[in-house]
Every structure is written in structure tokens, then in C-alpha cells.
Design a protein around this motif. Structure first.
Motif, PDB file in Angstrom:
ATOM      1  N   VAL A 246     -81.339 -20.712  29.093  1.00  0.00           N
ATOM      2  CA  VAL A 246     -81.782 -20.696  28.860  1.00  0.00           C
ATOM      3  C   VAL A 246     -82.836 -22.422  28.444  1.00  0.00           C
ATOM      4  O   VAL A 246     -84.139 -22.828  27.962  1.00  0.00           O
ATOM      5  CB  VAL A 246     -82.236 -20.005  27.120  1.00  0.00           C
ATOM      6  CG1 VAL A 246     -83.154 -19.778  26.519  1.00  0.00           C
ATOM      7  CG2 VAL A 246     -81.453 -18.481  27.343  1.00  0.00           C
ATOM      8  N   SER A 247     -81.979 -23.122  28.034  1.00  0.00           N
ATOM      9  CA  SER A 247     -82.306 -24.431  27.399  1.00  0.00           C
ATOM     10  C   SER A 247     -83.244 -25.068  28.457  1.00  0.00           C
ATOM     11  O   SER A 247     -84.205 -26.142  28.176  1.00  0.00           O
ATOM     12  CB  SER A 247     -81.189 -25.524  26.913  1.00  0.00           C
ATOM     13  OG  SER A 247     -81.395 -26.456  27.319  1.00  0.00           O
ATOM     14  N   PHE A 248     -83.228 -24.955  30.273  1.00  0.00           N
ATOM     15  CA  PHE A 248     -83.567 -25.846  31.118  1.00  0.00           C
ATOM     16  C   PHE A 248     -84.949 -24.713  30.974  1.00  0.00           C
ATOM     17  O   PHE A 248     -86.016 -25.461  31.773  1.00  0.00           O
ATOM     18  CB  PHE A 248     -82.643 -25.086  32.559  1.00  0.00           C
ATOM     19  CG  PHE A 248     -81.237 -25.666  32.269  1.00  0.00           C
ATOM     20  CD1 PHE A 248     -80.737 -26.604  31.230  1.00  0.00           C
ATOM     21  CD2 PHE A 248     -80.326 -24.892  33.184  1.00  0.00           C
ATOM     22  CE1 PHE A 248     -79.377 -27.259  31.741  1.00  0.00           C
ATOM     23  CE2 PHE A 248     -79.205 -25.396  33.146  1.00  0.00           C
ATOM     24  CZ  PHE A 248     -78.740 -26.463  32.117  1.00  0.00           C
ATOM     25  N   TRP A 249     -85.186 -23.581  30.587  1.00  0.00           N
ATOM     26  CA  TRP A 249     -87.016 -22.918  30.168  1.00  0.00           C
ATOM     27  C   TRP A 249     -87.517 -23.749  29.235  1.00  0.00           C
ATOM     28  O   TRP A 249     -88.455 -23.242  29.105  1.00  0.00           O
ATOM     29  CB  TRP A 249     -86.107 -22.050  30.705  1.00  0.00           C
ATOM     30  CG  TRP A 249     -85.927 -21.531  32.147  1.00  0.00           C
ATOM     31  CD1 TRP A 249     -84.937 -21.288  32.519  1.00  0.00           C
ATOM     32  CD2 TRP A 249     -86.101 -21.437  33.268  1.00  0.00           C
ATOM     33  NE1 TRP A 249     -84.139 -20.853  33.600  1.00  0.00           N
ATOM     34  CE2 TRP A 249     -85.034 -20.889  34.360  1.00  0.00           C
ATOM     35  CE3 TRP A 249     -88.108 -21.339  33.841  1.00  0.00           C
ATOM     36  CZ2 TRP A 249     -85.666 -20.361  35.529  1.00  0.00           C
ATOM     37  CZ3 TRP A 249     -87.965 -20.792  35.027  1.00  0.00           C
ATOM     38  CH2 TRP A 249     -86.710 -20.835  35.894  1.00  0.00           C
ATOM     39  N   ILE A 250     -87.253 -24.171  28.192  1.00  0.00           N
ATOM     40  CA  ILE A 250     -87.666 -24.662  27.030  1.00  0.00           C
ATOM     41  C   ILE A 250     -87.954 -25.774  27.068  1.00  0.00           C
ATOM     42  O   ILE A 250     -87.760 -26.865  28.075  1.00  0.00           O
ATOM     43  CB  ILE A 250     -86.689 -23.963  26.249  1.00  0.00           C
ATOM     44  CG1 ILE A 250     -85.460 -23.089  25.905  1.00  0.00           C
ATOM     45  CG2 ILE A 250     -87.025 -24.788  24.533  1.00  0.00           C
ATOM     46  CD1 ILE A 250     -85.167 -23.051  24.853  1.00  0.00           C
ATOM     47  N   ASP A 251     -89.757 -25.899  26.822  1.00  0.00           N
ATOM     48  CA  ASP A 251     -89.911 -27.014  26.842  1.00  0.00           C
ATOM     49  C   ASP A 251     -89.416 -28.568  26.215  1.00  0.00           C
ATOM     50  O   ASP A 251     -88.768 -28.472  25.594  1.00  0.00           O
ATOM     51  CB  ASP A 251     -91.045 -26.812  26.189  1.00  0.00           C
ATOM     52  CG  ASP A 251     -92.525 -28.515  26.545  1.00  0.00           C
ATOM     53  OD1 ASP A 251     -92.366 -29.337  25.889  1.00  0.00           O
ATOM     54  OD2 ASP A 251     -93.378 -28.155  27.243  1.00  0.00           O
ATOM     55  N   PRO A 256     -85.521 -29.431  18.331  1.00  0.00           N
ATOM     56  CA  PRO A 256     -84.685 -28.760  17.414  1.00  0.00           C
ATOM     57  C   PRO A 256     -84.319 -27.523  19.100  1.00  0.00           C
ATOM     58  O   PRO A 256     -83.450 -27.074  18.069  1.00  0.00           O
ATOM     59  CB  PRO A 256     -85.878 -27.502  16.268  1.00  0.00           C
ATOM     60  CG  PRO A 256     -86.636 -29.069  16.610  1.00  0.00           C
ATOM     61  CD  PRO A 256     -87.281 -29.949  18.426  1.00  0.00           C
ATOM     62  N   ALA A 257     -85.077 -26.558  19.417  1.00  0.00           N
ATOM     63  CA  ALA A 257     -85.015 -25.341  20.126  1.00  0.00           C
ATOM     64  C   ALA A 257     -83.799 -25.453  20.658  1.00  0.00           C
ATOM     65  O   ALA A 257     -82.545 -25.241  20.344  1.00  0.00           O
ATOM     66  CB  ALA A 257     -85.835 -25.017  20.660  1.00  0.00           C
TER      67      ALA A 257
END
Length: 427
Positions: A246-251, A256-257
Motif C-alpha cells: 500500500v505504501s507504493f500508492w501513497i504520495d 509520516p504515513a
């Protein structure tokens, strides 16, 4: 002679033999010696009925089994006349006065004869001297286990019986009814294993100081239930690996996210690995579950390293852009991505960006820029709402690094290939 008889009657230390002992002529023979002493070895037949397998311990590498152990042999010293050819049955009190085989369990850790409500021992003597000696025993014995395929493994254990004092020259131990000598209860079941087979076999054991001994084997194969470990280890590990993607799809600007997500998945995988290792013996080789969990941990760890690379390369690119643009009146002109990093909002038009100029040297410039934007704030918000819906996808794609784009495809593909080879190899 009469005087001696009278003295024996007066002697209170003498215990008068029971009628059964008189019938078997116990007092007339020396039962310290085996039957047929000095001649050929006495054959002793064995049959076993397994009542239950109580416990299998991977940590201690042993198993606990309750069984009925029956011995068959012939001792002509115990023959007696009988008109109806009926046998006589005795309890454990007679065992101490006659000869019985000294069978023991090889590699046994603990064992005992059940004694509730009385000692579970039975002796049956036939008129021709044939003897049946039966015991109900619980024994814990070693099982040399191989965990290289754990938990997709099959363990082969055996309970071994042997005479302790009499070698093959004095006692011949054999299965009374061949392969039919070993029977099991139909309701035997274990929580973690399928019992695939029970079999009986025999062989010889050599001791350098005493010689060769007959040895009997109770062999059984145990195949482990996999569903428990799928729920407790494999499935959670799969979820953690997929969650790390999911990290690859977060800006890439949402530091922090992405960092929190990466650290959480890494710590969760560490907890799963620790939990599995705590319930296993400290073996020096790699188990099948270790391969899967550590490869899954590597995927989660690489997702954190991937974002570290993305963040570092993004910082280098921004520094190069700032150097090219130069400085104008002490104020930097920033794009939508940089503006979002400062105030947490999307800035999707040039007009909006002009209204929210940022000053890096002087806070007064920022205050004047915000004051100038107040009259047109309502119009700007309406314009932003109209354009945001159509431009969010474009903004996200533009703000993702090329490494993230490739990672969305490479990570899942490699993990699927790994699962294909893993399950194909171990199942």
C-alpha cells in the motif's frame, strides 16, 4: 520328622502358600532361572494394543503412548492337572514369585504401570504351562524428529522393546501374530497430526559388552495438520506483505504515513517470527516455515528501503530544480507538490499558487500574501472544487516517483512467483 513339622507350624514367620500356589508347585522350583535354562533360548511372543497417543512434543522431541503389552511363553514348571482344560487367572501378587520376561522400552524417558483401582497386571496360566502376562502401561519415549520441512512435515517415530538381561542366546523375542500383533483403537486422534500408519517390525541390537539382543519396533507415521499454521503464520505473513505494498500508492510527500506503515509491518513480521520460534526446538538448520517467514520479512523490509530511496532521490531532484530557478527577491517559487508539503492542501492551478506564495526568508512576506488572498478566497475555493475532481489522478501520477511505479508491479509479481515455487516444492 514330627518335631520339625510341629516347629514349622509354630514358626509365625513362615507364610503358608495359597492353594493356587500349591497347585502350581511354586515352592518346588527355582524361578530365578529362566525356563529351559542351559538349553535353547526361550521364545517369548509379544502383541500390543495401542490405546491412545497422548502427546507429541516437538520441543522435547518425544511422544507419550498408553498401550496394553502382552507376553506369551511356555514354562512347564507351571503346568497343572485339569480335567476341563481351563486356565487360571491371577493378579499381580503372583508375578513376584515366578519368572517373567524382563522386557523394557528402549529410549524411554518415563513409564509406569497403571494402578487404579488396583495394579493393572494380569497373569493367565494354562494347564500345559503356557503363560499370558498382560500389562497396561503409559510410556514416554524419544522420537528423533526432522523439522527441515516443518510444518509441512511427516514424522516417523517408533517404540522399541527389548529384553534387558537376556540376549539372543537365552531369549528370543518375536511378534506373536506377525503383522497382526499390533492393533490400535479406532478412535485414536491427535490435534496436530494425522496418524498415517502403524506397523510392526523386528531386528537385532548389538552391545559391545553383552552381545546381540532381539528388538521389536512399533512404527507409526504422523503427518502434521497444516491448517493451524496457515491461520497462525502463513496467512498473517501474506497480509503483512500485501499491506506493505500500500505504501507504493501513497504520495511520496506523505512521509509520516509511509514510514509508519513500513515500520508497523516490519514489527508485525518480527512478532510472527518470534512466536513461531518460541514453540520450536532450537535446531541448527532452516525449517520450511523459516524460509517463508524470512522471505516475507525481506519483502516488507525492502518496501521500507524502497521509500527511503524514493525520498532521497526526490530531495536531490528538488535541490537541482531550486538551483536552476535561482532566487527572486528572497522568495522561492514552488509547485503544487511542495505547497502541499507545507500546508497539507492540493494546489491545482497557477492562480491558486500565486495567491498562496511562500516566503522562506521572511514570515512577513507570507502574511502579506495571505492578506492579499482574502478578498478572492471564496472564488478560489469554488474554482478549486471544480478542478480538483478532474485533476486528482493527474496530480497523484505526477507526484509519484518512477521507483514507486515499477514497485507496484515488481513486488507483487516476484512474491507470487516465490509462493508458486515454495508451495510446489514443499507440498
Amino acid at each position: 520328622s514330627k518335631r520339625e513339622i510341629k516347629m514349622r507350624k509354630l514358626d509365625s514367620t513362615k507364610v503358608r502358600p495359597l492353594k493356587s500356589e500349591q497347585l502350581l508347585r511354586i515352592e518346588d522350583h527355582d524361578f530365578a532361572l529362566r525356563p529351559g535354562f542351559g538349553g535353547s533360548p526361550i521364545p517369548v511372543g509379544i502383541d500390543v494394543q495401542v490405546e491412545s497417543i497422548d502427546r507429541i512434543s516437538e520441543v522435547d522431541m518425544d511422544f507419550t503412548m498408553t498401550l496394553y503389552l502382552r507376553h506369551y511363553w511356555k514354562d512347564e514348571r507351571l503346568s497343572f492337572p485339569s480335567t476341563k482344560n481351563k486356565s487360571m487367572t491371577f493378579d499381580g501378587r503372583l508375578i513376584k514369585k515366578i519368572w517373567v520376561p524382563d522386557v523394557f522400552f528402549v529410549h524411554s524417558k518415563r513409564s509406569f504401570i497403571h494402578d487404579t483401582t488396583v495394579e493393572n497386571v494380569m497373569l493367565r496360566v494354562y494347564p500345559d504351562g503356557n503363560v499370558l502376562f498382560s500389562l497396561r502401561i503409559t510410556v514416554s519415549a524419544m522420537c528423533f524428529m526432522d523439522f527441515s520441512r516443518f510444518p509441512l512435515d511427516t514424522q516417523n517415530c517408533s517404540l522399541e522393546l527389548e529384553s534387558y538381561a537376556y540376549n539372543e542366546d537365552d531369549l528370543m523375542l518375536y511378534w506373536k501374530h506377525g503383522n497382526e500383533s499390533l492393533s490400535t483403537d479406532e478412535h485414536i486422534s491427535l490435534s496436530q497430526f494425522f496418524i498415517e500408519e502403524f506397523s510392526a517390525s523386528s531386528g537385532l541390537a548389538f552391545y559391545s559388552s553383552t552381545g546381540w539382543y532381539n528388538r521389536l519396533f512399533i512404527n507409526f507415521a504422523l503427518r502434521r495438520h497444516i491448517f493451524f499454521f496457515v491461520l497462525q503464520s502463513y496467512f498473517p505473513a501474506m497480509l503483512m506483505v500485501m499491506l506493505s505494498w500500500v505504501s507504493f500508492w501513497i504520495d511520496r510527500r506523505a512521509v509520516p504515513a509511509r514510514v509508519s506503515l513500513g515500520i508497523t509491518t516490519v514489527l508485525t513480521m518480527s512478532t510472527i517470527i518470534t512466536g513461531v520460534s518460541a514453540s520450536m526446538p532450537q535446531v541448527s538448520y532452516i525449517k520450511a516455515v523459516d524460509v517463508y517467514l524470512w522471505i516475507s520479512f525481506l519483502f516488507v523490509f525492502l518496501s521500507v528501503i524502497e521509500y527511503a530511496a524514493v525520498n532521497y532521490l526526490t530531495t536531490i531532484e528538488e535541490r537541482k530544480q531550486l538551483k536552476k530557478r535561482g532566487k527572486a527577491s528572497g522568495t522561492y517559487s514552488i509547485d503544487a507538490v511542495q505547497a502541499m508539503a507545507f500546508d497539507g492542501c492540493y494546489h491545482d492551478t497557477d492562480a491558486d499558487m500565486d495567491l498562496t506564495a511562500f516566503s522562506v526568508r521572511c514570515e512577513d512576506n507570507l502574511t502579506r500574501a495571505r492578506a492579499a488572498s482574502i478578498p478572492n478566497l471564496s472564488a478560489t475555493r469554488i474554482k478549486r472544487k471544480r478542478s480538483l475532481k478532474g485533476n486528482v489522478g493527474r496530480i497523484i501520477l505526477q507526484n509519484n516517483h518512477v521507483i514507486d511505479t515499477y514497485s507496484r508491479i515488481i513486488f507483487p509479481s516476484v512474491y507470487i512467483v516465490f509462493n508458486f515455487f515454495y508451495w510446489g516444492l514443499y507440498i
